[in-house]
Design an enzyme around this catalytic site. Structure first.
Site, PDB file in Angstrom:
ATOM      1  N   HIS A 118     -61.900 -10.954  33.730  1.00 30.72           N
ATOM      2  CA  HIS A 118     -62.793  -9.818  33.515  1.00 30.72           C
ATOM      3  C   HIS A 118     -63.481 -10.035  32.170  1.00 30.72           C
ATOM      4  CE1 HIS A 118     -63.860  -5.615  32.608  1.00 30.72           C
ATOM      5  NE2 HIS A 118     -63.648  -5.338  33.885  1.00 30.72           N
ATOM      6  N   ASP A 195     -53.334 -10.037  30.806  1.00 33.28           N
ATOM      7  CA  ASP A 195     -54.106  -8.853  31.173  1.00 33.28           C
ATOM      8  C   ASP A 195     -53.486  -8.312  32.468  1.00 33.28           C
ATOM      9  OD1 ASP A 195     -55.874  -7.063  32.269  1.00 33.28           O
ATOM     10  OD2 ASP A 195     -57.668  -8.253  31.861  1.00 33.28           O
ATOM     11  N   GLN A 198     -54.763  -5.206  36.589  1.00 36.42           N
ATOM     12  CA  GLN A 198     -54.756  -5.127  38.057  1.00 36.42           C
ATOM     13  C   GLN A 198     -53.383  -5.449  38.630  1.00 36.42           C
ATOM     14  OE1 GLN A 198     -57.236  -4.007  39.887  1.00 36.42           O
ATOM     15  NE2 GLN A 198     -58.823  -3.960  38.316  1.00 36.42           N
ATOM     16  N   LYS A 221     -56.100   2.912  36.064  1.00 38.60           N
ATOM     17  CA  LYS A 221     -55.959   2.105  37.284  1.00 38.60           C
ATOM     18  C   LYS A 221     -54.584   2.290  37.923  1.00 38.60           C
ATOM     19  CE  LYS A 221     -59.175  -1.367  35.499  1.00 38.60           C
ATOM     20  NZ  LYS A 221     -60.423  -1.088  36.216  1.00 38.60           N
ATOM     21  N   CYS A 359     -67.815  -7.279  36.630  1.00 37.39           N
ATOM     22  CA  CYS A 359     -67.528  -7.743  35.251  1.00 37.39           C
ATOM     23  C   CYS A 359     -66.860  -9.108  35.250  1.00 37.39           C
ATOM     24  CB  CYS A 359     -66.671  -6.738  34.487  1.00 37.39           C
ATOM     25  SG  CYS A 359     -67.488  -5.178  34.198  1.00 37.39           S
TER      26      CYS A 359
HETATM   27  C1  LIG Z   1     -58.445  -7.351  35.033  1.00 33.87           C
HETATM   28  C2  LIG Z   1     -59.148  -6.339  34.206  1.00 33.87           C
HETATM   29  N1  LIG Z   1     -59.160  -6.472  32.880  1.00 33.87           N
HETATM   30  C3  LIG Z   1     -59.744  -5.577  32.086  1.00 33.87           C
HETATM   31  C4  LIG Z   1     -60.395  -4.481  32.601  1.00 33.87           C
HETATM   32  C5  LIG Z   1     -61.003  -3.489  31.675  1.00 33.87           C
HETATM   33  O1  LIG Z   1     -60.305  -2.276  31.771  1.00 33.87           O
HETATM   34  P1  LIG Z   1     -60.772  -0.984  30.977  1.00 33.87           P
HETATM   35  O2  LIG Z   1     -62.227  -0.805  31.322  1.00 33.87           O
HETATM   36  O3  LIG Z   1     -59.916   0.109  31.522  1.00 33.87           O
HETATM   37  O4  LIG Z   1     -60.577  -1.250  29.536  1.00 33.87           O
HETATM   38  C6  LIG Z   1     -60.436  -4.308  33.976  1.00 33.87           C
HETATM   39  C7  LIG Z   1     -61.177  -3.193  34.582  1.00 33.87           C
HETATM   40  O5  LIG Z   1     -61.695  -3.283  35.662  1.00 33.87           O
HETATM   41  C8  LIG Z   1     -59.782  -5.248  34.795  1.00 33.87           C
HETATM   42  O6  LIG Z   1     -59.771  -5.110  36.118  1.00 33.87           O
END
Ligand SMILES: Cc1ncc(COP(=O)(O)O)c(C=O)c1O
Length: 401
Positions: A118, A195, A198, A221, A359
């Site tokens: 992401h 990270d 997900q 999420k 993203c």
């Molecule tokens: C794998 C992953 N990392 C980071 C993010 C960013 O999350 P946030 O916008 O809640 O900071 C997301 C959001 O879709 C994500 O799916």
């Protein structure tokens, strides 16, 4: 087996209609819906307990502080972590930025991410590299969306100072071999940031046994409010990570000559935190704990398998990462159609999917596509909803051809 009817009744929004049709919410990768347990906890907090935390001596402040710190314990239990290693943040993005700005790496350091990250797990590192003559490298993916894990070792040099990878791809749903990545990293003495944005919603999280150095996720999420998240770090990093944000609540004493900061998580939580969000997150984890993450994972896998089979029956559909070693996420395109058009038509049938690059533009570049349609499932989704979705998709395909 989970009691799907009971679960659906716990989510008020699921009784909404969209364009005259019952809402089918398949955009859980972007954010999940909230159960009544979470909504009620927030309403109760504002109706009965609202006060600022940590430094008040009056009853409300003490009650709010207890709720907040109990929430940290609940999060620790749910993630099998120690509560003094859990920092409340504004979300995954915030957590990654705190680490990127706090590691204090030597100029010229190299950071390894993956091609499926992401943007939130690319840009903070890229900024750091631009400002510090560093180099950002990435583990490439194969066409089935899995990592070319063998390439990792060839990317590592004596200057590699961090590996930052996602546990589950938000676009493809692919589950990465985190254990293997951590093993390789440890062998080479390199810290790892995972990270988990997900992963936490779809599978059991066990931070004590994962062996990572840093782990981040977002509450929204995982059936909890937006604007709050968690940064977990191994104890050894707490005194080492430099503060990139400072302010009230983080200190022992302040004078114009010198400030002494507290030890532990509060050091990284300046200012009034998102108290309602943290309370909501604890309520969500209690709710999930009662259902059981193993059961949720099993149900979601059934949804993934069924939807994949159904989509594979449609010759016009191309699935990316067309296999089942995934969380319940399917990215696909309808041949010859733009994903936005597919998503807009599905909305007419009350079906919410996400369209676009999610993203993950480097991943889109790999597949040479502008975007995908992403159906991402949660514990409250059903096989019947998938049937409705397939029917609506078939009608949409006809309209678009
Ligand atoms: C794998 C992953 N990392 C980071 C993010 C960013 O999350 P946030 O916008 O809640 O900071 C997301 C959001 O879709 C994500 O799916």
């Amino acid at each position: 087996m989970i009691d799907i009817n009971k679960i659906r009744n716990d989510f008020p929004i699921l009784s909404r209609t969209i364009n005259g049709k019952p809402l089918i919410y398949f955009d859980n990768g972007a954010t999940t819906q909230k159960p009544k347990a979470v909504i009620d906890a927030i309403v109760k907090y504002y109706s009965e307990q609202n006060a600022n935390i940590h430094r008040g001596v009056h009853t409300l402040s003490r009650e709010a502080t207890i709720l907040f710190e109990e929430a940290r314990k609940t999060v620790a239990n749910f993630t099998n972590a120690s509560e003094d290693e859990l920092i409340f943040t504004a979300g995954t993005t915030d957590g990654i930025n705190i680490v990127a700005n706090g590691l204090n790496l030597a100029e010229g350091s190299e950071i390894i991410v993956s091609e499926m990250e992401h943007h939130s797990n690319i840009l903070p590192w890229q900024l750091w590299c631009e400002r510090n003559k560093g180099a950002l490298k990435y583990i490439p993916i194969k066409d089935d969306g899995t990592l070319e894990i063998k390439k990792l070792e060839t990317l590592i040099t004596k200057n590699t100072k961090l590996i930052a990878v996602t546990q589950v791809s938000n676009t493809l749903g692919v589950i990465n071999p985190i254990d293997e990545i951590i093993k390789i990293a440890k062998f080479n003495g390199i810290p790892v940031l995972v990270d988990g944005a997900q992963a936490v919603p779809h599978m059991k999280t066990d931070l004590k046994n994962l062996g990572a150095d840093f782990f981040v996720f977002s509450a929204h999420k995982v059936y909890a409010p937006t604007g709050v998240g968690v940064l977990w770090m191994d104890k050894k990093w707490l005194p080492k990570l430099q503060l990139s944000k400072a302010g009230g609540g983080t200190i022992k004493t302040v004078s114009f000559e010198k400030t002494e900061y507290v030890d532990g998580p509060l050091r990284f939580e300046p200012g009034t935190p998102n108290i309602e969000g943290v309370i909501g997150l604890a309520a969500a984890f209690k709710y999930l704990g009662e259902i059981g993450m193993d059961k949720i994972a099993k149900h979601e896998h059934t949804l993934l398998k069924y939807a994949t089979e159904k989509l594979n029956e449609l010759p016009e559909v191309e699935i990316y990462a067309n296999h089942l070693n995934k969380a319940a996420v399917i990215s696909f395109n309808v041949k010859g159609a733009h994903p936005f058009d597919v998503g807009t038509l599905l909305d007419k049938y009350g079906i919410a999917v996400r369209t676009g690059h999610h993203c993950t533009q480097p991943l889109m570049k790999h597949y040479n596509i502008p975007g995908t349609v992403r159906a991402s499932f949660a514990m409250y989704n059903t096989l019947e909803e998938i049937n409705e979705f397939i029917e609506a998709l078939q009608k949409s395909i006809k309209m678009l051809s």
